[in-house]
Design a protein around this motif. Structure first.
Motif, PDB file in Angstrom:
ATOM      1  N   ASN A 126     -20.953 -77.351 -35.016  1.00 16.42           N
ATOM      2  CA  ASN A 126     -19.529 -77.463 -34.682  1.00 16.42           C
ATOM      3  C   ASN A 126     -19.043 -78.893 -34.500  1.00 16.42           C
ATOM      4  O   ASN A 126     -17.868 -79.109 -34.213  1.00 16.42           O
ATOM      5  N   THR A 127     -19.920 -79.873 -34.660  1.00 18.62           N
ATOM      6  CA  THR A 127     -19.488 -81.262 -34.535  1.00 18.62           C
ATOM      7  C   THR A 127     -18.698 -81.670 -35.774  1.00 18.62           C
ATOM      8  O   THR A 127     -19.115 -81.420 -36.904  1.00 18.62           O
ATOM      9  N   VAL A 128     -17.541 -82.312 -35.527  1.00 26.06           N
ATOM     10  CA  VAL A 128     -16.616 -82.656 -36.612  1.00 26.06           C
ATOM     11  C   VAL A 128     -16.500 -84.173 -36.717  1.00 26.06           C
ATOM     12  O   VAL A 128     -16.475 -84.889 -35.705  1.00 26.06           O
ATOM     13  N   GLU A 129     -16.430 -84.664 -37.948  1.00 25.05           N
ATOM     14  CA  GLU A 129     -16.230 -86.082 -38.218  1.00 25.05           C
ATOM     15  C   GLU A 129     -14.984 -86.252 -39.088  1.00 25.05           C
ATOM     16  O   GLU A 129     -14.700 -85.408 -39.934  1.00 25.05           O
ATOM     17  N   THR A 130     -14.272 -87.350 -38.871  1.00 29.79           N
ATOM     18  CA  THR A 130     -13.139 -87.694 -39.728  1.00 29.79           C
ATOM     19  C   THR A 130     -13.577 -88.820 -40.663  1.00 29.79           C
ATOM     20  O   THR A 130     -14.015 -89.875 -40.203  1.00 29.79           O
ATOM     21  N   ILE A 131     -13.471 -88.557 -41.964  1.00 31.87           N
ATOM     22  CA  ILE A 131     -13.922 -89.530 -42.955  1.00 31.87           C
ATOM     23  C   ILE A 131     -12.851 -89.695 -44.027  1.00 31.87           C
ATOM     24  O   ILE A 131     -11.919 -88.884 -44.128  1.00 31.87           O
ATOM     25  N   THR A 132     -12.997 -90.732 -44.837  1.00 33.29           N
ATOM     26  CA  THR A 132     -12.055 -90.943 -45.935  1.00 33.29           C
ATOM     27  C   THR A 132     -12.398 -90.010 -47.088  1.00 33.29           C
ATOM     28  O   THR A 132     -13.520 -89.522 -47.204  1.00 33.29           O
ATOM     29  N   LEU A 133     -11.419 -89.809 -47.943  1.00 36.11           N
ATOM     30  CA  LEU A 133     -11.634 -88.948 -49.102  1.00 36.11           C
ATOM     31  C   LEU A 133     -12.748 -89.496 -49.983  1.00 36.11           C
ATOM     32  O   LEU A 133     -13.529 -88.727 -50.554  1.00 36.11           O
ATOM     33  N   GLU A 134     -12.851 -90.820 -50.087  1.00 34.57           N
ATOM     34  CA  GLU A 134     -13.886 -91.426 -50.912  1.00 34.57           C
ATOM     35  C   GLU A 134     -15.290 -91.133 -50.386  1.00 34.57           C
ATOM     36  O   GLU A 134     -16.267 -91.160 -51.140  1.00 34.57           O
ATOM     37  N   GLN A 135     -15.418 -90.832 -49.102  1.00 33.70           N
ATOM     38  CA  GLN A 135     -16.719 -90.538 -48.493  1.00 33.70           C
ATOM     39  C   GLN A 135     -17.036 -89.048 -48.456  1.00 33.70           C
ATOM     40  O   GLN A 135     -18.102 -88.661 -47.985  1.00 33.70           O
ATOM     41  N   SER A 136     -16.143 -88.212 -48.951  1.00 37.81           N
ATOM     42  CA  SER A 136     -16.212 -86.784 -48.650  1.00 37.81           C
ATOM     43  C   SER A 136     -16.990 -85.938 -49.645  1.00 37.81           C
ATOM     44  O   SER A 136     -17.163 -84.739 -49.431  1.00 37.81           O
ATOM     45  N   ALA A 137     -17.491 -86.531 -50.720  1.00 38.68           N
ATOM     46  CA  ALA A 137     -18.211 -85.732 -51.715  1.00 38.68           C
ATOM     47  C   ALA A 137     -19.401 -85.027 -51.083  1.00 38.68           C
ATOM     48  O   ALA A 137     -20.225 -85.643 -50.406  1.00 38.68           O
ATOM     49  N   GLY A 138     -19.487 -83.710 -51.284  1.00 39.62           N
ATOM     50  CA  GLY A 138     -20.593 -82.935 -50.764  1.00 39.62           C
ATOM     51  C   GLY A 138     -20.468 -82.537 -49.310  1.00 39.62           C
ATOM     52  O   GLY A 138     -21.371 -81.881 -48.781  1.00 39.62           O
ATOM     53  N   ARG A 139     -19.387 -82.869 -48.659  1.00 39.53           N
ATOM     54  CA  ARG A 139     -19.219 -82.489 -47.262  1.00 39.53           C
ATOM     55  C   ARG A 139     -18.485 -81.155 -47.164  1.00 39.53           C
ATOM     56  O   ARG A 139     -17.961 -80.616 -48.149  1.00 39.53           O
ATOM     57  N   VAL A 140     -18.439 -80.598 -45.949  1.00 38.07           N
ATOM     58  CA  VAL A 140     -17.872 -79.269 -45.725  1.00 38.07           C
ATOM     59  C   VAL A 140     -16.637 -79.395 -44.840  1.00 38.07           C
ATOM     60  O   VAL A 140     -16.707 -79.958 -43.737  1.00 38.07           O
TER      61      VAL A 140
END
Length: 420
Positions: A31-45
């Motif tokens: 349940n831990t959430v991270e805020t990242i840029t779109l450029e870093q988001s490949a393969g994330r959920v």
């Protein structure tokens, strides 16, 4: 779907599809959430459902290079005089007003001028000496116009929580101007191999020693599944060594994965150590290869403990166990939507005796020489034979007590569906 093993299964073994569902149901998503840029988001959920901030398209625009016009104006032109070109609309222009009695030269993606109700492709337009357009073929109101909001309306769901962010979904978010996303943190998996006979590739091998292929394989598979891997190496075949490794793993990772030592021989210590440090949900699945697969936990209570998956030591059995059982559990832990297994009927190009007491997953390649594909064995089917597994396109699933007959149809599971 069920492989019908439960009806004629070896006593004590769990049906493959029951085991798969038990794993999915037992997963507690991180349940831990991270805020990242779109450029870093490949393969994330995605951790939350995203709604569209814009209409898409934002305005009526042209689907073709051609000419935008009011069909009634063209039809009303005296004596087939056509229409003059009074406007030019490139992509990126603002919304214009169509000049009365004329048409607009327009390009793909450009806003359709107000007053125009059709775009005619340039291939169906001829120009006379005066520069007036004349149209060929049938004319339908609204043709070749992409309507504002026809794909998505502002405020409607765009991507659901649990979506795996691939190239297409990232492009969709970018098209709406979204540049940051809230995602689940990466799953931490502790990985270890057991076996006194195992050595690291690249070292000299003595008689009886075996290079550790499972850890190399699972490191890659876990990385492809977007997990952070804590590689604990090879653990000796002793209860004390396993206790120490599991103690570290259960506090350092979200999931523990081990291979080997999970059968019931005198030197197979994994099961008793798991039971001493936690417990087992099940041990033994009616599948070939992969029967020794076990699922349990490390800790005092299942709900507050670290889940553990013990895969067989034979490398092909470990691979099959990963694809059919471990991977959906990993996806569920990540908060992903777990996809159903995909299969379709394929004829066998060979005959052989069928499995006894377990469903068998034969490693096959598809022969496309005929109109429809035919499954052929990829090579030797031993659970230690990685050469066939490395060549296979998929698995032909054979139910227990069912002989394989050339020309008969069986369920075929393509391997590419397990690509993380």
């Amino acid at each position: 779907m069920n492989c019908h093993c439960a009806e004629i299964v070896t006593p004590g073994l769990l049906d493959l599809f029951d085991a798969r569902q038990r794993l999915i149901d037992a997963a507690t998503p991180i349940n831990t959430v991270e805020t990242i840029t779109l450029e870093q988001s490949a393969g994330r959920v995605l951790a939350e459902t995203l709604v569209a901030p814009l209409d898409m398209p934002g305005v009526d625009n042209s689907a073709m290079d051609g000419y935008a016009l009011c069909l009634a104006d063209y039809q009303a032109a005296p004596g087939g005089a056509g229409l003059p070109i009074l406007q030019r609309v490139p992509a990126g222009a603002g919304v214009m007003l169509l000049p009365e009695g004329g048409c607009a030269r327009i390009f793909t993606g450009a806003p359709v001028p107000m007053g125009a109700d059709i775009v005619v492709p340039q291939e169906r337009v001829t120009l006379d000496q005066r520069g007036h357009i004349h149209l060929e073929g049938s004319l339908v109101l609204g043709a070749n116009i992409r309507r504002q909001g026809e794909e998505t309306r502002m405020g409607t769901p765009l991507l659901a929580a649990g979506t795996f962010l691939d190239a297409a979904s990232i492009a969709l978010l970018a098209s709406h101007g979204i540049n940051t996303v809230n995602v689940k943190r990466r799953l931490r998996v502790a990985l270890l191999s057991t076996g006194d006979e195992l050595i690291t590739p690249g070292t000299a091998r003595a008689p009886g020693q075996v290079y550790d292929s499972n850890r190399a394989m699972l490191n890659v598979l876990l990385a492809q599944a977007q997990c952070d891997v804590l590689d604990l190496g090879v653990i000796a075949d002793s209860p004390q060594s396993l206790h120490q490794a599991f103690e570290h793993a259960q506090t350092a990772a979200d999931v523990v994965m081990c291979t080997g030592g999970v059968s019931v021989g005198e030197e197979d210590h994994v099961r008793p150590v798991i039971e001493q440090r936690g417990g087992l949900h099940f041990h033994g699945v009616a599948m070939k290869p992969g029967k020794p697969f076990a699922f349990g936990y490390l800790g005092a209570e299942p709900a507050s403990s670290t889940p553990l998956m013990a895969l067989p030591g034979n490398p092909v059995a470990s691979l099959v166990g990963w694809q059919l059982l471990a991977l959906p559990f990993i996806h569920a832990m990540q908060g992903r939507s777990v996809a159903a297994l995909q299969s379709y009927p394929v004829k066998a190009g060979f005959s052989q005796r069928g499995p006894r007491g377990r469903c068998e997953l034969l490693r096959v390649v598809l022969d496309w020489a005929r109109e429809l594909p035919v499954a052929q064995l990829a090579g030797g089917q031993g659970s230690h034979m990685l050469s066939a597994a490395s060549q296979a396109d998929g698995y032909l699933m054979i139910n227990p007590e069912t002989d394989v007959a050339e020309g008969s149809t069986y369920h075929y599971y393509p391997i590419n569906q397990f690509a993380a």
